[in-house]
Structure formats: C-alpha cells, structure tokens
Design an enzyme around this catalytic site. Structure first.
Site, mmCIF file in Angstrom:
data_model
loop_
_atom_site.group_PDB
_atom_site.id
_atom_site.type_symbol
_atom_site.label_atom_id
_atom_site.label_comp_id
_atom_site.label_asym_id
_atom_site.label_seq_id
_atom_site.Cartn_x
_atom_site.Cartn_y
_atom_site.Cartn_z
ATOM 1 N N THR A 178 0.642 -0.979 0.101
ATOM 2 C CA THR A 178 -0.430 0.028 0.154
ATOM 3 C C THR A 178 1.039 1.321 0.282
ATOM 4 O O THR A 178 1.915 0.966 0.468
ATOM 5 C CB THR A 178 -0.959 -0.100 1.010
ATOM 6 O OG1 THR A 178 -0.414 0.348 3.067
ATOM 7 C CG2 THR A 178 -2.080 -1.237 1.126
ATOM 8 N N HIS A 179 -0.079 1.882 -0.774
ATOM 9 C CA HIS A 179 1.381 3.046 -1.205
ATOM 10 C C HIS A 179 2.587 2.901 -1.303
ATOM 11 O O HIS A 179 3.367 3.808 -0.936
ATOM 12 C CB HIS A 179 1.815 3.995 0.766
ATOM 13 C CG HIS A 179 -0.028 4.479 1.121
ATOM 14 N ND1 HIS A 179 0.067 5.630 1.690
ATOM 15 C CD2 HIS A 179 -0.190 3.622 2.072
ATOM 16 C CE1 HIS A 179 -1.399 5.248 2.406
ATOM 17 N NE2 HIS A 179 -0.953 4.184 2.528
ATOM 18 N N SER A 300 16.878 -1.001 -26.911
ATOM 19 C CA SER A 300 17.326 0.499 -27.202
ATOM 20 C C SER A 300 18.527 0.337 -28.013
ATOM 21 O O SER A 300 19.375 -0.300 -28.108
ATOM 22 C CB SER A 300 17.987 1.192 -26.061
ATOM 23 O OG SER A 300 18.569 1.850 -25.862
ATOM 24 N N LYS A 306 19.630 -2.602 -22.664
ATOM 25 C CA LYS A 306 18.493 -2.785 -22.006
ATOM 26 C C LYS A 306 17.364 -3.567 -22.528
ATOM 27 O O LYS A 306 17.298 -4.263 -24.269
ATOM 28 C CB LYS A 306 17.881 -1.151 -22.535
ATOM 29 C CG LYS A 306 18.026 0.089 -22.347
ATOM 30 C CD LYS A 306 18.189 0.224 -20.673
ATOM 31 C CE LYS A 306 17.406 0.325 -20.644
ATOM 32 N NZ LYS A 306 16.111 1.509 -20.896
ATOM 33 N N GLU A 313 4.127 -0.366 -21.664
ATOM 34 C CA GLU A 313 4.160 1.507 -21.592
ATOM 35 C C GLU A 313 3.139 2.156 -22.038
ATOM 36 O O GLU A 313 2.655 3.410 -21.867
ATOM 37 C CB GLU A 313 5.661 1.862 -21.596
ATOM 38 C CG GLU A 313 6.802 1.313 -20.717
ATOM 39 C CD GLU A 313 8.262 1.589 -21.035
ATOM 40 O OE1 GLU A 313 8.362 2.466 -20.925
ATOM 41 O OE2 GLU A 313 9.120 1.192 -21.792
ATOM 42 N N TYR A 340 -30.719 17.617 -33.842
ATOM 43 C CA TYR A 340 -29.776 17.392 -34.532
ATOM 44 C C TYR A 340 -28.693 18.466 -35.393
ATOM 45 O O TYR A 340 -30.026 19.478 -35.767
ATOM 46 C CB TYR A 340 -29.588 16.548 -35.732
ATOM 47 C CG TYR A 340 -28.449 16.422 -36.781
ATOM 48 C CD1 TYR A 340 -27.568 15.034 -36.480
ATOM 49 C CD2 TYR A 340 -27.762 17.235 -37.425
ATOM 50 C CE1 TYR A 340 -26.695 14.692 -37.055
ATOM 51 C CE2 TYR A 340 -26.724 16.890 -38.268
ATOM 52 C CZ TYR A 340 -25.745 15.741 -37.863
ATOM 53 O OH TYR A 340 -25.184 15.044 -38.595
ATOM 54 N N GLN A 345 -21.762 15.134 -36.379
ATOM 55 C CA GLN A 345 -20.559 14.064 -36.419
ATOM 56 C C GLN A 345 -19.386 13.865 -36.008
ATOM 57 O O GLN A 345 -19.005 13.127 -36.936
ATOM 58 C CB GLN A 345 -20.811 15.275 -38.438
ATOM 59 C CG GLN A 345 -19.191 14.647 -39.391
ATOM 60 C CD GLN A 345 -19.925 15.664 -40.782
ATOM 61 O OE1 GLN A 345 -21.083 15.192 -41.613
ATOM 62 N NE2 GLN A 345 -18.915 16.064 -40.951
ATOM 63 N N LYS A 348 -17.933 10.238 -34.539
ATOM 64 C CA LYS A 348 -17.721 8.629 -34.867
ATOM 65 C C LYS A 348 -15.788 8.618 -34.401
ATOM 66 O O LYS A 348 -15.923 7.325 -33.917
ATOM 67 C CB LYS A 348 -18.054 8.771 -35.894
ATOM 68 C CG LYS A 348 -19.529 8.039 -36.247
ATOM 69 C CD LYS A 348 -20.260 8.140 -37.090
ATOM 70 C CE LYS A 348 -20.454 9.245 -37.998
ATOM 71 N NZ LYS A 348 -20.839 10.201 -37.153
HETATM 72 N N1 ARG Z 1 -22.695 13.041 -42.041
HETATM 73 C C1 ARG Z 1 -23.555 13.201 -40.977
HETATM 74 C C2 ARG Z 1 -23.136 12.548 -39.542
HETATM 75 O O1 ARG Z 1 -22.047 12.297 -38.870
HETATM 76 C C3 ARG Z 1 -25.070 12.218 -41.555
HETATM 77 C C4 ARG Z 1 -26.382 13.183 -40.864
HETATM 78 C C5 ARG Z 1 -25.924 14.876 -41.773
HETATM 79 N N2 ARG Z 1 -27.395 15.354 -41.635
HETATM 80 C C6 ARG Z 1 -27.796 16.696 -41.914
HETATM 81 N N3 ARG Z 1 -28.812 17.335 -41.374
HETATM 82 N N4 ARG Z 1 -26.431 17.222 -42.733
HETATM 83 O O2 ARG Z 1 -24.000 13.727 -39.003
#
Ligand code: ARG
Length: 485
Positions: A178-179, A300, A306, A313, A340, A345, A348
């Site tokens: 611990t610590h 290394s 090494k 890491e 929206y 966008q 993702k």
């Molecule tokens: N490429 C857009 C996104 O990933 C798709 C939806 C676009 N919608 C719009 N009203 N332009 O969110």
C-alpha cells in the site's frame, strides 16, 4: 450530386466541402448503412409507399452495393459527401430512378444515428472477446503461481494447507503494497486475480450499455417523426434492435450511448494502465519480480543491455488518449440544443479510435502477460519480517489484549528491530526482549514471522489464503467458461 442541392444557386466552396465531408470517417459504417436501408425499404413497402417490384429492385440493388463493400470493389467518387450519399448514388447507378424513392420519410439524421448504433452493437462483442482473452491470461498466470491447483470443494477438503514443514513449496508469495510500501505478504495468484475483477466489471458495463444502444432511431425523420406509416417495432426487430425510440426529437440527438461507450473504453484503459504500471515496476532490476519474454520486449538503439517493457508502457500511455476522447465528446455534447446539430458528426471518430486502440492493446497485452516468467525467489526475498507486524499484534489479541494496545506493542518491537546496532529481523529479537515489551509473549511468538502463516490466516472470502484464492480461482473460471459458451 448532393442530396440537398435544390435550393442552392452555387456549389459549396471546395474547402468547406472538405470540412463538411464525413466520408473518411463514416465509410466504416458502410455495411450498417446498407442494412439500415434494406430494412427501411421493407418498411416503405409495408407502408404502401413502394410497390412489390420497386421494393424488390431496391433490395436487389442494395445487396449488390453490400457485396461491393464486402469485396472491397466499391468505388467512391468525389461527390460522395458521406456514406449515406455514396450508397444512394451507387444504388441509382445500379437500378435507376427507383433508388430515389428509398429516402422517402427518412433523414440522414435518423439514418446516421441508426448506423452508428448498429456499428456499436457489433463492436461491443468484439471488445468483450478481447477482454475475455486478457482475463484468461491472468487466470493462467494465477494457476501457474499455485503448485497443483485443485478443484475447490466446499468445506475446504482437497486444499492442502501450505504451512508447516516442507509445505508451501512452489507456492509463489510476494509482498503486497500500500502506498507502494511493503505492507503484508500475499499469494502471487491473488495479485494476478486482482486484475481479473476490474475487467469483469468492464465487461458488465459494456453489456449493460448494450440495452441503451439497442434503441432504434430510424423512423424519427429529421426531427419530428416520419409521415410514413411504418411499423417501427417491426423495423426495430428486423434490424436486431430491442425497441424503437419513443421521442423523435431526442432520438436524432441522443449520443449518450457514444459517451457511455467512451467511458467504458476509458475505464478499461485505466485498468490496463494500472496493470501495466505494475508490470513495468515489477520487471525493473530493483524489483525483479517478473521477466518479460523477448517476443514482447524491445531494445534500445543506444544501450545494448536494455530490455524495455514498451508494450506495457504503450498500454499505459494510450489510456491518456482514451480519456481525452471521452472528455472531448462530452464537451461537444454539452453545448448543443436538442435534435440534430452538425456537431454530432464529431461523435464517430473518437469512438472508432478508442475501439481501434483497445483492440490493438488487448491482444498484445494478453500475449505479453501469458509469457511473463515470475521470479518467486525474488518476491520471497522482498518479504521482510516487519511485514508480519500486524500478525504480531494479532498474536497478542489472541492472548486477550485489545488491538489498540497490541498495535502499539508490535510497533515498539518493529522499532527495536530497526534500532538494533546491526539492523535485525523481528524473529531475531530475543524472547526476553519480547516479554519486556509485554509479558504475554511466549515461545510460540516466532511462528508469526512465517509469511505463509500470515497468508493462511486471511482465509475469509476474498482473502489471500490458499483456500480463499483457490475458491476465487474456481469462481472466475466458472465465470469465464459460462460466458464463453
Ligand atoms: N454525416 C452526418 C453525421 O455524421 C450525417 C447526418 C447529416 N445530417 C444533416 N442534416 N446534414 O452526423
């Protein structure tokens, strides 16, 4: 060709086009986009918008498009603004104007949210398998650290006590910290398994998240719902979703699932980082508890001697970017009004990147863990007698003295060992000296300095005794075999 050119008199500025285009990122959802469109085509047919022939033509065309994606033959063109545009453009090339009916009552807003969720429903099991693989590596190492693992039998039969003459051979023990200060002796197997449980929680979190990903946005239109009389429950079922969303405004804007997914990924990253940090420490010459196999270490360019734990890491380092992706997305979402907004966008790329990072680290870490050689003699040598000071206090508790007092007496014994002209072990303090600290000490006091005795005392569920660890091991193995099948 854009999907929206009608009301515009000039073309979009070229750099603005590049900024706006999401194809480089969202082409990863090509299959999901086609699957969503196949379901929508059937929905439109059910609602009487598409005739049998039109539906068949669209379905046929979409299947061709899907095949092109699967085989890598699909060719994008410069006007493909995003994956949705690309699919519709190609469908039009393949089947003609009927393709133009597919987008009836649908928006890219409900479409993209659907694609993204579908993609995630596929990614979660992939992460889960990679986590199971890492958990299995930990279990294998835990088993290696126990001489002859035997199936746990309730009541403790079949688990030999490791203490006493000649017992405990091959049972790897180490200092628990611990610590980062030496605290109490533990079984190495217990340490390995301590990294199993966080991953189990990660898996449970992902599974729990699945229920919230599995809500279908399709049929919400741009924001207000679709005028198409489509059976959204049927639509949900056909795409493998648990149910349709209940509010169109919310469902085109909801990215909670993406943030939660990134939290899960970050938590996994934190767990990997913690494990990695310990491996890095324990492979150092100063600890020398573990040796990495050459297959998972690097050298290394300057120092020939090494052998570096780069894999660990990198796992530790990459968890920083995972945390960054979570805070980045939350900051993006925080500023938005409902429904929206194009900001969405940006959801993702961090999710894809986090997934790629984990799917790159997890298998390598599992391989590196599996091939680690433990050095039980080094671990054993790092256990010094002061680590049994708590056991010394407990010994006096056994003689009826309150723990508050015994803690202080044991502390004085530690002091005596440290202050001796030549620093001595606590087992080297004479019985007379022990008795001068407390008359209740007897000749059997020296047994408490056996680390195995200390370990074996911690026999309640979750403790480090061999029996408790054996029971834990059986439990985690049951979890793994249950979930693998
Ligand atoms: N490429 C857009 C996104 O990933 C798709 C939806 C676009 N919608 C719009 N009203 N332009 O969110």
């Amino acid at each position: 060709m854009t999907l929206w050119g009608g009301r515009f008199s000039t073309k979009l500025n070229e750099q603005a086009w590049d900024l706006n285009s999401s194809l480089p990122v969202d082409q990863r959802m090509a299959i999901q986009d086609v699957d969503g469109s196949l379901a929508w085509a059937n929905g439109l047919h059910g609602a009487g918008i598409l005739s049998d022939a039109e539906r068949d033509s669209i379905v046929h065309g979409l299947n061709l498009v899907k095949r092109e994606f699967s085989s890598g033959e699909f060719v994008f063109v410069p006007s493909d603004e995003d994956i949705h545009t690309a699919v519709e453009r190609r469908l039009t090339e393949l089947i003609g104007v009927t393709a133009g009916k597919l987008h009836t009552g649908r928006s890219r807003n409900d479409q993209v949210a659907t694609d993204f969720r579908l993609w995630m429903l596929g990614a979660i099991p992939e992460l889960d398998s990679a986590l199971i693989n890492l958990q299995s590596a930990l279990v294998e190492q835990a088993e290696n650290a126990i001489p002859h693992p035997q199936p746990f039998s309730p009541g403790g039969k079949g688990v030999p006590s490791p203490t006493g003459e000649g017992k405990g051979e091959g049972l790897a023990i180490m200092p628990g910290y611990t610590h980062l200060q030496r605290a109490q002796p533990i079984l190495l197997a217990h340490w390995w398994l301590s990294h199993f449980h966080p991953l189990q929680r990660d898996r449970a979190r992902l599974k729990d998240l699945t229920a919230r990903v599995s809500i279908l946005p399709l049929g919400s239109g741009a924001l207000a719902g679709t005028p198409v009389n489509v059976d959204r429950a049927e639509l949900a079922e056909s795409l493998g979703f648990a149910e349709p969303s209940q509010n169109s405004l919310d469902s085109v804007s909801d990215r909670d699932f993406a943030a939660e997914y990134l939290f899960c990924a970050t938590m996994i990253g934190v767990h990997l980082s913690k494990l990695a940090e310990q491996i890095v420490l324990y492979t150092s010459a100063e600890f020398g508890f573990f040796e990495l196999s050459d297959a998972f270490s690097t050298g290394s360019s300057l120092m020939p001697q090494k052998k570096n734990p780069d894999v660990f890491e990198l796992a530790r380092g990459k968890s920083g970017a995972l945390l960054g992706s979570l805070t980045g997305l939350l900051a993006t979402l925080k500023g938005l009004p409902s429904t929206y907004d194009k900001d969405l966008q940006e959801d993702k790329a961090p999710v894809f990147a986090a997934t790629d990072t984990l799917l790159a680290i997890l298998p390598v870490m599992a391989g590196a863990l599996r091939t680690i050689t433990a050095k039980p003699e080094r671990m054993r040598a790092a256990i010094d007698s002061t680590m049994m000071a708590t056991d010394l206090a407990d010994y006096l508790v056994g003689k009826g003295i309150p723990f508050r007092e015994t803690h202080s007496i044991a502390g004085k014994a530690v002091r005596a060992a440290l202050d001796a002209p030549r620093k001595i072990g606590m087992e080297e303090i004479s019985l007379e000296e022990y008795q001068s600290l407390c008359p209740a000490f007897e000749a059997d006091v020296y047994q408490v300095f056996d680390p195995l005795v200390s370990i074996e005392k911690r026999n309640a569920i979750g403790g480090t005794s061999l029996q408790a660890v054996q029971m834990q091991l059986d439990g985690v193995k049951r979890l793994l075999s249950f979930e693998k099948s």
